[in-house]
Design an enzyme around this catalytic site. Structure first.
Site, PDB file in Angstrom:
ATOM      1  CB  SER A 118      -0.892   0.024   1.246  1.00  0.00           C
ATOM      2  OG  SER A 118      -1.507   1.297   1.411  1.00  0.00           O
ATOM      3  CE1 TYR A 166      -4.120  -2.175   4.584  1.00  0.00           C
ATOM      4  CE2 TYR A 166      -3.392   0.107   4.365  1.00  0.00           C
ATOM      5  CZ  TYR A 166      -3.797  -1.090   3.790  1.00  0.00           C
ATOM      6  OH  TYR A 166      -3.867  -1.183   2.423  1.00  0.00           O
TER       7      TYR A 166
END
Length: 262
Positions: free
Chosen positions: A140, A154
């Site tokens: 990401s 995350y």
């Protein structure tokens, strides 16, 4: 090999995690278009799923789920040729580092890092024995641009996944298995559209204004929009094809220019 053959995946077996919706579903569709025999796994099989014989209902963030997936594929016989780890997500509440509990840290690590590690450990030995294969990990842009309010755990897990992916690539490339990573920014999935609706409804905004608010929270998106799932799937299709045969240990950012660094 002809130019057309370099775009084809005929006769190859693939597994896509998180393949029941959003980006994962688009990746499954793209690989099937290219001729691959595609298996997918997610926690729940969607109603009316078109290939139930190729769906494994499992939670790959758990030891038991990873073992279930590996067992089903072993029963089907033969090694995988392509493994695409799409599954991931953030469920941490907003409020910064202090509200992230021990259990929440473990939830994010299991979903976004350790699930991929476990599946790799279970499935790569057969791939290595065959002497060829491709693995893709979805990281990401938050590994470079972490958002601290509600997705710090995350972001940290995805950063660890990138480091793991690079080391794995260096180990496996001499043995015929290519490992790379894809680093998406925002993606216009169904979940994203629902998030836009919540922002709009909660703040009395139009949907376009709500989208702009989301873009602004990331420092802007030069392209003016997030990627479509099919655009992410096209990048996957390229990276698992023979056209990318010399690409190893790379991370491809697809974020509309969101990350403001070189």
């Amino acid at each position: 090999m002809s130019s057309n053959e370099r775009d084809r995946l005929d006769g190859r077996r693939a597994l896509v995690t998180g393949g029941s919706k959003g980006t994962g579903r688009a990746v499954v569709a793209r690989l099937r278009e290219m001729g691959a025999d595609v298996w997918t796994t997610a926690r729940t099989m969607p109603a009316g799923y078109e290939r139930p014989d190729r769906f494994i209902a499992a939670d790959t963030s758990t030891l038991e789920g990873a073992a279930l997936v590996a067992g089903r594929l072993a029963e089907a016989g033969g090694p995988l040729d392509i493994l695409v780890h799409v599954v991931g997500g953030a469920s941490t509440p907003s409020g910064g580092f202090a509200v992230i509990t021990e259990d929440q840290w473990l939830t994010e690590l299991h979903l976004n890092l350790l699930g991929a590690v476990r599946l790799d450990r279970a499935l790569l030995p057969a791939m290595l024995e065959s002497g060829s294969g491709v693995v893709l990990h979805f990281t990401s842009i938050q590994r470079e641009l972490p958002q601290y309010d509600a997705s710090l755990a995350y972001a940290a897990a995805k950063a660890a996944l990138r480091t793991y992916s690079k080391g794995l690539a260096n180990e496996l490339a001499p043995r015929g298995v290519r490992v790379n990573a894809i680093s998406p920014g925002g993606i216009e999935t169904e979940a994203y559209e629902r998030f836009v609706d919540r922002i709009a409804d909660g703040n009395g905004l139009t949907r376009e204004a709500a989208k702009q608010t989301i873009h602004d929270s990331l420092g802007g998106v030069p392209l003016g929009r997030f990627a479509q799932p099919e655009e992410i799937a096209d990048l996957v299709g390229f990276l698992v094809s023979e056209r990318a045969a010399a690409i190893v240990g790379a991370e491809y950012v697809i974020d509309g220019g969101t990350v403001p660094t070189v």
